[in-house]
Structure formats: C-alpha cells, structure tokens
Design a protein around this motif. Structure first.
Motif, short mmCIF file in Angstrom:
data_model
loop_
_atom_site.label_atom_id
_atom_site.label_comp_id
_atom_site.label_asym_id
_atom_site.label_seq_id
_atom_site.Cartn_x
_atom_site.Cartn_y
_atom_site.Cartn_z
N ASP A 191 -16.74 25.12 -14.32
CA ASP A 191 -16.75 26.11 -15.40
C ASP A 191 -16.05 27.40 -15.01
O ASP A 191 -15.44 28.06 -15.86
CB ASP A 191 -18.19 26.41 -15.83
CG ASP A 191 -18.81 25.26 -16.61
OD1 ASP A 191 -18.11 24.69 -17.47
OD2 ASP A 191 -19.98 24.94 -16.37
N GLU A 237 -21.18 17.17 -18.76
CA GLU A 237 -21.95 17.78 -17.67
C GLU A 237 -22.06 16.83 -16.49
O GLU A 237 -22.07 17.26 -15.33
CB GLU A 237 -23.34 18.18 -18.18
CG GLU A 237 -23.33 19.33 -19.19
CD GLU A 237 -22.60 20.56 -18.66
OE1 GLU A 237 -22.90 20.97 -17.51
OE2 GLU A 237 -21.74 21.10 -19.38
N LYS A 240 -18.82 17.12 -14.58
CA LYS A 240 -18.80 18.39 -13.83
C LYS A 240 -19.65 18.28 -12.58
O LYS A 240 -19.27 18.78 -11.51
CB LYS A 240 -19.29 19.53 -14.71
CG LYS A 240 -18.35 19.91 -15.85
CD LYS A 240 -18.96 21.01 -16.71
CE LYS A 240 -18.06 21.35 -17.90
NZ LYS A 240 -18.68 22.40 -18.77
#
Length: 326
Positions: A191, A237, A240
């Motif tokens: 992010d 997610e 990530k």
C-alpha cells in the motif's frame, strides 16, 4: 514453437515487422531500439501456462526447443522481465520462465511459504513435472539468490549459470532493501509503494520510484510493464500479504554460510553486472568471480542498473550463447 518457425519469425521481426499465424494472432512483435524482438503484454498473457504442483499453480512461459534454460526474475517483478530475452534464445534453448511463489501470476497453495528455500523446492518440482532433468540458469536480483541455493542443492541439475546483479552472501539482503523490509514487517509495503506506483506511472518512473531505483533508460519501466508487475501483487488483501511475505523471506540472510558450498561447484559461470546499481554492492561481481571456481569472468555495464536484463536483452542473449558454446 518449432525452430524453423522461430527463425522465420525472428528474421522478419529484425526487419521491424509483426508476424501473424494462420488465425491472425500475433506471435511476436518488433519493439525496442532498432526494431528488435520483444513480446508485448497481450502476447505474454496469451502464452502464459500454469503448472499444478503441491506448492500451487505455477505461472510460466515455455518457448523454444532443445536443452532447457531456466530464467529467474527479480523482485517485485515476474517473468515478463524476460520478454526480450526469450525470443533471442528460443532458437537455441527451451526457455522456461516461471513466476516465483508470491510474485507474478503464480497461485500459491494456502499456507505455503514463499522464502528463497521454498522457491528452490518449487522449481525442482516444476522441472520434475515438465520432465526436465537439467538446466542452464539465468538469474537476476533475488532470483540470483535462488539460483545459488538451487545450484548447491541440485548441482547435477545445473549445467551453467549466468548471474546478473543479485544477492551474494556478504550482501544479502542489501542495506538498501531495509526500508522495504521494515514496511513489510508492518504489513504496509504494497500500500505504501506499489499501489501508488501502479496508479501513477510517472511516479513509478521517477527518481523516487521503481524506475529511478532500478532502471537506467528513460521510459522504463513502461506502462504495460508496471501493470504486469504490480497489478497481481495488490489485487487483494491475500496477495498483498504474500507480497509482504516474499519480502520478509529475504531476511535473515538466506545465503548465510553458502560460500564454502559454492566453491565446490564446477559448472561454468558468467557474470554480467550493471555498475550504476545503487541496490547491490559494486564489489559483488568480483566476489562471485572469486568464489565460483569455474567463473568465465565479468562483463561490466557502466551505466546499467539492477533490472538491466529488461533494458538490454541483447546483452543477456549474447553472453548466454557464448557461455553455452564453451
């Protein structure tokens, strides 16, 4: 692709044209300086295959014929890094280019680790599934660490190694990677860096982005390369988390204690090093040249940075072909 077809396509591509097969689908496209051969992202996507293994479904390219060469990409890249190298080598080798676990388009089995040691065992299983007993290795960045571990664990499966800028035992992970590792520890790396680069390609190419850090030619990485590299890493997610896990797998030093084992390896080795690289130490190519008993020397590219194989694929092909003739 058959050798005759490859040579026909390659010859036309060097003249600055594109070639279509019977269905009208482009197989290769002229690109880069001088109309040299390079795959596009669209072609790469159509060519991508998946190999089921216990580690997950491994995304890979399989082009060319003959003895196999295994191309190991850098971080946070994927096998699209080799889009200019594969067309230049497919007339001489079967080019196998997998995406590492946690990077690119490989799909990782739930709970599976993504450290360099996990990558090595995945590669061994991947080659077993393909029925490939031995390979030449070409490696960049963290792929170079994986190559060293693979060669030590499976020396009979490695005919030769072409190293480009990568980890070595005294410089793994390099100090320049510490900010990335710290963000990964906090779970924020994708992010904080990757999402902004993906959303702003000019930022990604700026002096404070992937381009400034790792590329030397203006315009690199290209828009489509940024999309190919970063989109899968931030698409969910879960992805990530895998990106952070890959980063954390680079520490502590995965090459600790490997030097004595590297010194026993007998396969021929060639080293190409971008000397403008600010990530890895400039002494590292000399270290590898000293440690590898059958090193065939170093070629230094004064203006090149870490991911130069993407910008200078003709150099990789030239040196690989020379190494394989020895």
């Amino acid at each position: 692709m058959r050798r005759r077809q490859f040579l026909k396509v390659a010859g036309a591509a060097m003249a600055g044209v594109t070639i279509a097969n019977a269905t009208g689908q482009h197989l290769f496209a002229a690109g880069g300086e001088g109309g040299e051969l390079e795959y596009t992202a669209a072609q790469y996507t159509k060519m991508r295959r998946y190999m089921p293994t216990r580690f997950g479904r491994i995304a890979y390219l399989d082009e060319g014929e003959g003895d196999a060469v295994l191309l190991l990409h850098g971080f946070p890249l994927n096998n699209f890094q080799w889009r200019g190298v594969i067309p230049r080598l497919a007339g001489s080798r079967r080019c196998l280019a997998p995406d590492f676990l946690g990077l690119g388009y490989s799909e990782v089995t739930e709970g599976q680790g993504v450290t360099p040691f996990d990558q090595v065992e995945m590669l061994a299983a991947f080659l077993d599934e393909l029925g490939v007993s031995s390979v030449d290795l070409i490696a960049n960045d963290s792929g170079g660490a994986v190559a060293q571990i693979f060669a030590v664990r499976y020396p009979s499966r490695v005919r030769s190694i072409l190293f480009t800028n990568c980890d070595v035992e005294p410089d793994s992970p390099p100090p320049a990677l510490e900010p990335v590792i710290e963000m990964a520890r906090e779970g924020t790396y994708p992010d904080m860096w990757l999402v902004p680069w993906l959303n702003d390609k000019d930022l990604a190419r700026s002096k404070d982005g992937l381009g400034g850090f790792c590329y030397s030619k203006p315009g690199h990485p290209t828009d489509e390369a940024i999309d190919m590299y970063l989109s899968p890493l931030v698409e969910s997610e879960a992805r990530k988390a895998l990106t952070n896990a890959y980063t954390l797998g680079l520490t502590p030093n995965p090459l600790a204690g490997i030097e004595a084992e590297l010194r026993r390896l007998e396969m021929p080795v060639r080293i190409i090093w971008g000397m403008a690289d600010d990530i890895f130490a400039k002494e590292s190519p000399d270290y590898l040249n000293h440690v590898m008993q059958n090193s065939r020397g170093i070629r230094r590219l004064e203006s090149a940075k870490l991911f130069f194989p993407e910008e200078y694929p003709e150099v990789i092909a030239e040196e690989a072909l020379k190494l394989w003739q020895l």
